[in-house]
Motif scaffolding. Structure first.
Motif, PDB file in Angstrom:
ATOM      1  N   LEU A 185       0.826  -1.206   0.000  1.00 58.31           N
ATOM      2  CA  LEU A 185       0.000   0.000   0.000  1.00 58.31           C
ATOM      3  C   LEU A 185       0.861   1.257   0.000  1.00 58.31           C
ATOM      4  N   GLU A 186       1.948   1.233   0.750  1.00 58.85           N
ATOM      5  CA  GLU A 186       2.862   2.381   0.782  1.00 58.85           C
ATOM      6  C   GLU A 186       3.524   2.579  -0.573  1.00 58.85           C
ATOM      7  N   ILE A 187       3.931   1.488  -1.215  1.00 60.45           N
ATOM      8  CA  ILE A 187       4.618   1.593  -2.504  1.00 60.45           C
ATOM      9  C   ILE A 187       3.675   2.107  -3.585  1.00 60.45           C
ATOM     10  N   VAL A 188       2.480   1.544  -3.690  1.00 67.38           N
ATOM     11  CA  VAL A 188       1.574   1.972  -4.763  1.00 67.38           C
ATOM     12  C   VAL A 188       1.022   3.372  -4.527  1.00 67.38           C
ATOM     13  N   ALA A 189       1.189   3.906  -3.322  1.00 68.45           N
ATOM     14  CA  ALA A 189       0.763   5.275  -3.049  1.00 68.45           C
ATOM     15  C   ALA A 189       1.771   6.306  -3.558  1.00 68.45           C
ATOM     16  N   SER A 223       5.162   9.216  -8.242  1.00 67.92           N
ATOM     17  CA  SER A 223       6.112   9.125  -9.342  1.00 67.92           C
ATOM     18  C   SER A 223       6.328   7.660  -9.741  1.00 67.92           C
ATOM     19  N   ALA A 224       6.118   7.348 -11.022  1.00 76.25           N
ATOM     20  CA  ALA A 224       6.342   5.976 -11.498  1.00 76.25           C
ATOM     21  C   ALA A 224       7.783   5.560 -11.262  1.00 76.25           C
ATOM     22  N   GLU A 225       8.712   6.472 -11.491  1.00 77.39           N
ATOM     23  CA  GLU A 225      10.126   6.165 -11.312  1.00 77.39           C
ATOM     24  C   GLU A 225      10.431   5.800  -9.854  1.00 77.39           C
ATOM     25  N   GLU A 226       9.933   6.596  -8.928  1.00 76.10           N
ATOM     26  CA  GLU A 226      10.174   6.326  -7.504  1.00 76.10           C
ATOM     27  C   GLU A 226       9.428   5.080  -7.041  1.00 76.10           C
ATOM     28  N   GLN A 230       1.858  -5.436 -10.346  1.00 77.46           N
ATOM     29  CA  GLN A 230       1.985  -5.306  -8.884  1.00 77.46           C
ATOM     30  C   GLN A 230       2.115  -3.848  -8.466  1.00 77.46           C
ATOM     31  N   MET A 231       2.837  -3.071  -9.279  1.00 72.78           N
ATOM     32  CA  MET A 231       3.083  -1.666  -8.972  1.00 72.78           C
ATOM     33  C   MET A 231       1.908  -0.768  -9.372  1.00 72.78           C
ATOM     34  N   HIS A 232       0.878  -1.369  -9.964  1.00 73.71           N
ATOM     35  CA  HIS A 232      -0.293  -0.630 -10.454  1.00 73.71           C
ATOM     36  C   HIS A 232       0.110   0.392 -11.511  1.00 73.71           C
ATOM     37  N   LEU A 233       1.001  -0.037 -12.395  1.00 74.24           N
ATOM     38  CA  LEU A 233       1.464   0.781 -13.510  1.00 74.24           C
ATOM     39  C   LEU A 233       1.284  -0.010 -14.800  1.00 74.24           C
ATOM     40  N   THR A 234       1.233   0.694 -15.934  1.00 71.27           N
ATOM     41  CA  THR A 234       1.243  -0.013 -17.201  1.00 71.27           C
ATOM     42  C   THR A 234       2.659  -0.538 -17.433  1.00 71.27           C
ATOM     43  N   HIS A 235       2.775  -1.553 -18.279  1.00 69.95           N
ATOM     44  CA  HIS A 235       4.127  -2.061 -18.542  1.00 69.95           C
ATOM     45  C   HIS A 235       4.953  -1.019 -19.286  1.00 69.95           C
ATOM     46  N   GLU A 236       4.295  -0.178 -20.089  1.00 73.48           N
ATOM     47  CA  GLU A 236       5.028   0.881 -20.791  1.00 73.48           C
ATOM     48  C   GLU A 236       5.634   1.879 -19.794  1.00 73.48           C
ATOM     49  N   ALA A 237       4.823   2.304 -18.829  1.00 73.10           N
ATOM     50  CA  ALA A 237       5.314   3.252 -17.821  1.00 73.10           C
ATOM     51  C   ALA A 237       6.438   2.624 -16.990  1.00 73.10           C
TER      52      ALA A 237
END
Length: 94
Positions: free
Chosen positions: A28-32, A35-38, A59-66
């Motif tokens: 929860l802390e990570i996906v909050a 910044s995609a990079e951080e 897992q990171m709740h990001l697109t694979h492109e991002a």
């Protein structure tokens, strides 16, 4: 329900439940992180890149492109090393 009367079983069950809560809290802390990079950097630091980058992105709740863009920027900045295709690690500063 013999297992619940066993003190060792109860302790082990409690430890496992505690680990699961800690892992969920960490996620929860990570996906909050905005910044995609951080966020990718935090995920790498937590050892979450175990399978494919696409799985890691989910897992990171990001697109694979991002996620790939963030990884590329992190490699170019020297914060992450690209060990091989799909394999990354944190760069160790001397």
């Amino acid at each position: 329900m013999e297992g619940f009367s066993n003190a060792d079983f109860a302790k082990d069950y409690g430890r496992q439940a505690t680990k699961q809560v800690q892992l969920q809290r960490q996620m929860l802390e990570i996906v909050a992180i905005k910044s995609a990079e951080e966020r990718v950097l935090a995920g790498l630091a937590a050892g979450l890149l175990q399978g494919t980058v696409t799985d890691f992105a989910a897992q990171m709740h990001l697109t694979h492109e991002a996620t790939y863009r963030a990884l590329r920027r992190l490699v170019l900045s020297g914060r992450v090393k690209n060990l091989s295709r799909g394999k990354y690690s944190l760069a160790v500063k001397p």
